[in-house]
Motif scaffolding. Structure first.
Motif, PDB file in Angstrom:
ATOM      1  N   TYR A 237       7.713  -5.474   1.889  1.00  0.00           N
ATOM      2  CA  TYR A 237       6.488  -5.620   1.311  1.00  0.00           C
ATOM      3  C   TYR A 237       5.729  -7.160   1.872  1.00  0.00           C
ATOM      4  CZ  TYR A 237       3.601  -7.522  -2.483  1.00  0.00           C
ATOM      5  OH  TYR A 237       2.681  -7.960  -3.321  1.00  0.00           O
ATOM      6  N   GLN A 238       4.551  -7.055   2.185  1.00  0.00           N
ATOM      7  CA  GLN A 238       3.816  -8.138   2.763  1.00  0.00           C
ATOM      8  C   GLN A 238       2.668  -8.284   1.882  1.00  0.00           C
ATOM      9  OE1 GLN A 238       4.588  -9.891   5.703  1.00  0.00           O
ATOM     10  NE2 GLN A 238       3.248 -11.123   4.648  1.00  0.00           N
ATOM     11  N   LYS A 239       2.223  -9.270   1.202  1.00  0.00           N
ATOM     12  CA  LYS A 239       1.289  -9.741   0.502  1.00  0.00           C
ATOM     13  C   LYS A 239      -0.065  -9.759   1.546  1.00  0.00           C
ATOM     14  CE  LYS A 239      -0.816 -12.774  -2.913  1.00  0.00           C
ATOM     15  NZ  LYS A 239      -1.076 -11.631  -3.961  1.00  0.00           N
ATOM     16  N   LEU A 240      -1.018  -9.064   1.200  1.00  0.00           N
ATOM     17  CA  LEU A 240      -2.127  -8.944   2.068  1.00  0.00           C
ATOM     18  C   LEU A 240      -3.479  -9.242   1.173  1.00  0.00           C
ATOM     19  CD1 LEU A 240      -1.874  -5.645   3.816  1.00  0.00           C
ATOM     20  CD2 LEU A 240      -1.075  -7.697   4.568  1.00  0.00           C
ATOM     21  N   PHE A 241      -3.430  -9.282  -0.015  1.00  0.00           N
ATOM     22  CA  PHE A 241      -4.723  -9.707  -0.984  1.00  0.00           C
ATOM     23  C   PHE A 241      -4.340 -11.163  -1.488  1.00  0.00           C
ATOM     24  CE2 PHE A 241      -5.251  -5.077  -0.188  1.00  0.00           C
ATOM     25  CZ  PHE A 241      -6.350  -4.808  -0.476  1.00  0.00           C
ATOM     26  N   GLY A 242      -5.466 -11.802  -1.591  1.00  0.00           N
ATOM     27  CA  GLY A 242      -5.321 -13.085  -2.310  1.00  0.00           C
ATOM     28  C   GLY A 242      -4.625 -14.021  -1.198  1.00  0.00           C
ATOM     29  N   VAL A 243      -4.455 -13.639  -0.053  1.00  0.00           N
ATOM     30  CA  VAL A 243      -3.956 -14.638   1.053  1.00  0.00           C
ATOM     31  C   VAL A 243      -5.105 -15.208   1.976  1.00  0.00           C
ATOM     32  CG1 VAL A 243      -2.485 -14.597   3.068  1.00  0.00           C
ATOM     33  CG2 VAL A 243      -1.816 -13.266   1.018  1.00  0.00           C
ATOM     34  N   SER A 244      -5.074 -16.378   2.306  1.00  0.00           N
ATOM     35  CA  SER A 244      -6.102 -16.797   3.199  1.00  0.00           C
ATOM     36  C   SER A 244      -6.315 -16.253   4.496  1.00  0.00           C
ATOM     37  CB  SER A 244      -5.896 -18.464   3.531  1.00  0.00           C
ATOM     38  OG  SER A 244      -4.628 -18.502   4.442  1.00  0.00           O
ATOM     39  N   LEU A 245      -7.280 -16.279   5.023  1.00  0.00           N
ATOM     40  CA  LEU A 245      -7.519 -15.522   6.462  1.00  0.00           C
ATOM     41  C   LEU A 245      -6.722 -16.184   7.547  1.00  0.00           C
ATOM     42  CD1 LEU A 245     -11.394 -14.960   6.191  1.00  0.00           C
ATOM     43  CD2 LEU A 245      -9.638 -13.256   5.805  1.00  0.00           C
ATOM     44  N   GLN A 246      -6.678 -17.431   7.260  1.00  0.00           N
ATOM     45  CA  GLN A 246      -5.578 -18.170   8.624  1.00  0.00           C
ATOM     46  C   GLN A 246      -4.348 -17.775   8.369  1.00  0.00           C
ATOM     47  OE1 GLN A 246      -8.059 -19.472   6.323  1.00  0.00           O
ATOM     48  NE2 GLN A 246      -9.482 -20.805   7.512  1.00  0.00           N
ATOM     49  N   GLU A 247      -3.999 -17.679   7.152  1.00  0.00           N
ATOM     50  CA  GLU A 247      -2.438 -17.265   7.065  1.00  0.00           C
ATOM     51  C   GLU A 247      -2.228 -15.777   7.508  1.00  0.00           C
ATOM     52  OE1 GLU A 247       1.504 -17.337   5.948  1.00  0.00           O
ATOM     53  OE2 GLU A 247      -0.054 -18.907   6.253  1.00  0.00           O
ATOM     54  N   LEU A 248      -3.178 -14.921   7.304  1.00  0.00           N
ATOM     55  CA  LEU A 248      -2.965 -13.482   7.634  1.00  0.00           C
ATOM     56  C   LEU A 248      -2.965 -13.616   9.430  1.00  0.00           C
ATOM     57  CD1 LEU A 248      -5.221 -11.554   5.386  1.00  0.00           C
ATOM     58  CD2 LEU A 248      -2.947 -11.552   5.394  1.00  0.00           C
ATOM     59  N   GLU A 249      -3.724 -14.221   9.819  1.00  0.00           N
ATOM     60  CA  GLU A 249      -3.838 -14.423  11.322  1.00  0.00           C
ATOM     61  C   GLU A 249      -2.628 -14.844  11.888  1.00  0.00           C
ATOM     62  OE1 GLU A 249      -7.106 -15.921  14.658  1.00  0.00           O
ATOM     63  OE2 GLU A 249      -6.287 -17.364  13.376  1.00  0.00           O
ATOM     64  N   ARG A 250      -2.170 -16.108  11.282  1.00  0.00           N
ATOM     65  CA  ARG A 250      -0.828 -16.746  11.440  1.00  0.00           C
ATOM     66  C   ARG A 250       0.232 -15.708  11.417  1.00  0.00           C
ATOM     67  NH1 ARG A 250       3.756 -19.071   9.899  1.00  0.00           N
ATOM     68  NH2 ARG A 250       3.366 -18.306   7.838  1.00  0.00           N
ATOM     69  N   GLN A 251       0.369 -14.756  10.595  1.00  0.00           N
ATOM     70  CA  GLN A 251       1.356 -13.751  10.371  1.00  0.00           C
ATOM     71  C   GLN A 251       1.254 -12.563  11.387  1.00  0.00           C
ATOM     72  OE1 GLN A 251       2.224 -12.792   6.287  1.00  0.00           O
ATOM     73  NE2 GLN A 251       2.206 -14.866   5.785  1.00  0.00           N
ATOM     74  N   GLY A 252       0.113 -12.506  12.037  1.00  0.00           N
ATOM     75  CA  GLY A 252       0.000 -11.388  13.042  1.00  0.00           C
ATOM     76  C   GLY A 252      -0.663 -10.063  12.200  1.00  0.00           C
ATOM     77  N   LEU A 253      -1.152 -10.344  11.167  1.00  0.00           N
ATOM     78  CA  LEU A 253      -1.652  -9.067  10.302  1.00  0.00           C
ATOM     79  C   LEU A 253      -3.137  -9.117  10.667  1.00  0.00           C
ATOM     80  CD1 LEU A 253       0.107 -10.196   7.284  1.00  0.00           C
ATOM     81  CD2 LEU A 253       0.852  -8.257   8.854  1.00  0.00           C
ATOM     82  N   THR A 254      -3.513  -9.042  11.846  1.00  0.00           N
ATOM     83  CA  THR A 254      -5.012  -8.929  12.316  1.00  0.00           C
ATOM     84  C   THR A 254      -5.176  -7.907  13.376  1.00  0.00           C
ATOM     85  OG1 THR A 254      -4.930 -10.562  13.566  1.00  0.00           O
ATOM     86  CG2 THR A 254      -5.575 -11.154  11.374  1.00  0.00           C
ATOM     87  N   GLU A 255      -6.283  -7.193  13.537  1.00  0.00           N
ATOM     88  CA  GLU A 255      -6.717  -6.389  14.308  1.00  0.00           C
ATOM     89  C   GLU A 255      -8.089  -7.144  15.318  1.00  0.00           C
ATOM     90  OE1 GLU A 255      -5.264  -3.693  15.948  1.00  0.00           O
ATOM     91  OE2 GLU A 255      -3.917  -3.021  14.367  1.00  0.00           O
ATOM     92  N   ASN A 256      -7.885  -7.562  16.362  1.00  0.00           N
ATOM     93  CA  ASN A 256      -9.049  -8.097  17.117  1.00  0.00           C
ATOM     94  C   ASN A 256      -9.580  -9.305  16.366  1.00  0.00           C
ATOM     95  OD1 ASN A 256      -8.739  -6.124  19.434  1.00  0.00           O
ATOM     96  ND2 ASN A 256     -10.002  -4.899  18.229  1.00  0.00           N
ATOM     97  N   GLY A 257      -8.635 -10.049  15.679  1.00  0.00           N
ATOM     98  CA  GLY A 257      -9.188 -11.199  14.843  1.00  0.00           C
ATOM     99  C   GLY A 257      -9.726 -10.845  13.407  1.00  0.00           C
ATOM    100  N   ILE A 258      -9.713  -9.437  13.091  1.00  0.00           N
ATOM    101  CA  ILE A 258      -9.962  -9.034  11.705  1.00  0.00           C
ATOM    102  C   ILE A 258      -8.807  -8.677  11.041  1.00  0.00           C
ATOM    103  CG2 ILE A 258     -11.292  -7.518  10.461  1.00  0.00           C
ATOM    104  CD1 ILE A 258     -12.896  -9.298  12.521  1.00  0.00           C
ATOM    105  N   PRO A 259      -8.584  -8.985   9.676  1.00  0.00           N
ATOM    106  CA  PRO A 259      -7.573  -8.583   8.951  1.00  0.00           C
ATOM    107  C   PRO A 259      -7.361  -7.042   8.901  1.00  0.00           C
ATOM    108  CG  PRO A 259      -8.729 -10.091   7.583  1.00  0.00           C
ATOM    109  CD  PRO A 259      -9.529  -9.869   8.901  1.00  0.00           C
ATOM    110  N   ALA A 260      -5.897  -6.652   9.381  1.00  0.00           N
ATOM    111  CA  ALA A 260      -5.641  -5.206   9.583  1.00  0.00           C
ATOM    112  C   ALA A 260      -6.151  -4.251   8.576  1.00  0.00           C
ATOM    113  CB  ALA A 260      -4.255  -5.015   9.860  1.00  0.00           C
ATOM    114  N   VAL A 261      -6.088  -4.751   7.297  1.00  0.00           N
ATOM    115  CA  VAL A 261      -6.372  -3.957   6.109  1.00  0.00           C
ATOM    116  C   VAL A 261      -8.026  -3.677   6.071  1.00  0.00           C
ATOM    117  CG1 VAL A 261      -6.647  -5.667   4.677  1.00  0.00           C
ATOM    118  CG2 VAL A 261      -6.207  -3.600   3.685  1.00  0.00           C
TER     119      VAL A 261
END
Length: 277
Positions: free
Chosen positions: A37-61
């Motif tokens: 489980y990995q929280k993706l909604f309600g999370v800051s964009l900076q945190e998503l980037e820090r966790q590597g949950l992005t595609e080309n700088g855009i949140p993967a979801v």
């Protein structure tokens, strides 16, 4: 989209939801535990980037949703205005956050995918247009000076944090594509701005908030109308073209150099051969 079509859309989505629930129950517990489980909604964009949950700088979801809608939703009437089935949207959210492979075409539909994108933006801890900069955006439009709005708006957009700037640019690029199909989908720039203004700007409740939201929607429309200029897209594309032309020039020069070298080498070999024969 008429009431009958909407009812059919929601009915089909509900059937898919029931089928998905049966599939999840049918999966052995030991296999279910493999998904983290990995929280993706309600999370800051900076945190998503820090966790590597992005595609080309855009949140993967977001990337997955936009890619799906680009392929399957651009001409759908009422795109973003007609909401998806609430239960299906929540199920998609849970699947994304559970790490379960998601196929938006099978697990949901265009309406639910569009609603999921709005939900992601709405639940950001700090709105896409950050709370720190939002008053300055609003003040700019309250002044009503059309002659300076575009340059000032560009400067303000550049002040956004990198993660917010990249997502705003990506989102607006997609929405301009949606607007180009407005004859089919009935969603022109102003309709899109009315839908996405509340999702990109977070305003307080009450009468003052309603007035502020009206200005925010106008700002959103302005950004979409002037996307190329505000994000310097024309310059970027020209610069990219220049790089491509430079690369071709280098290839041609190298090819000519190799050809000349080969010619000289063959000519030298011929002279040596004739001198010894």
């Amino acid at each position: 989209m008429g009431a009958g079509a909407l009812a059919i859309c929601q009915s089909k989505a509900a059937v898919r939801l029931k089928e998905d629930m049966k599939k999840i129950v049918a999966v052995p517990l030991n296999e279910q535990k493999d998904f983290t489980y990995q929280k993706l909604f309600g999370v800051s964009l900076q945190e998503l980037e820090r966790q590597g949950l992005t595609e080309n700088g855009i949140p993967a979801v977001v990337w997955n949703i936009v890619e799906y809608l680009t392929q399957h939703g651009l001409t759908q009437e009422g795109l973003f205005r007609v909401n998806g089935n609430v239960k299906v949207v929540e199920q998609l959210r849970l699947k994304f956050e559970s790490g379960v492979p998601v196929e938006l075409g099978k697990d949901g539909d265009v309406c639910s995918a569009a609603s999921l994108l709005k939900l992601f933006l709405r639940e950001l801890p700090d709105s896409l247009i950050t709370s720190a900069l939002q008053p300055r955006f609003i003040q700019l439009f309250q002044d009503g000076r059309n002659d300076v709005q575009e340059s000032s708006l560009r400067d303000l957009i550049k002040e956004l944090p990198d993660t917010h700037y990249c997502l705003l640019k990506y989102l607006c690029q997609f929405l301009t594509k949606v607007a180009k199909h407005h004859v089919q989908n009935r969603m022109n720039v102003h309709n899109l701005a009315t839908v996405f203004g509340p999702n990109c700007f977070h305003v307080p409740p009450g009468l003052e908030g309603m007035k502020e939201q009206d200005l925010c929607n106008k700002i959103m429309a302005k950004i979409l109308e002037n996307y190329n200029t505000l994000f310097e897209v024309e310059y970027t594309e020209n610069d990219h073209l220049r790089c491509e032309n430079l690369a071709r020039l280098i290839i041609v020069k190298v090819s000519n150099l190799v050809f000349n070298f080969q010619y000289c080498y063959n000519f030298g070999q011929k002279i040596l051969f004739n001198s010894f024969s």
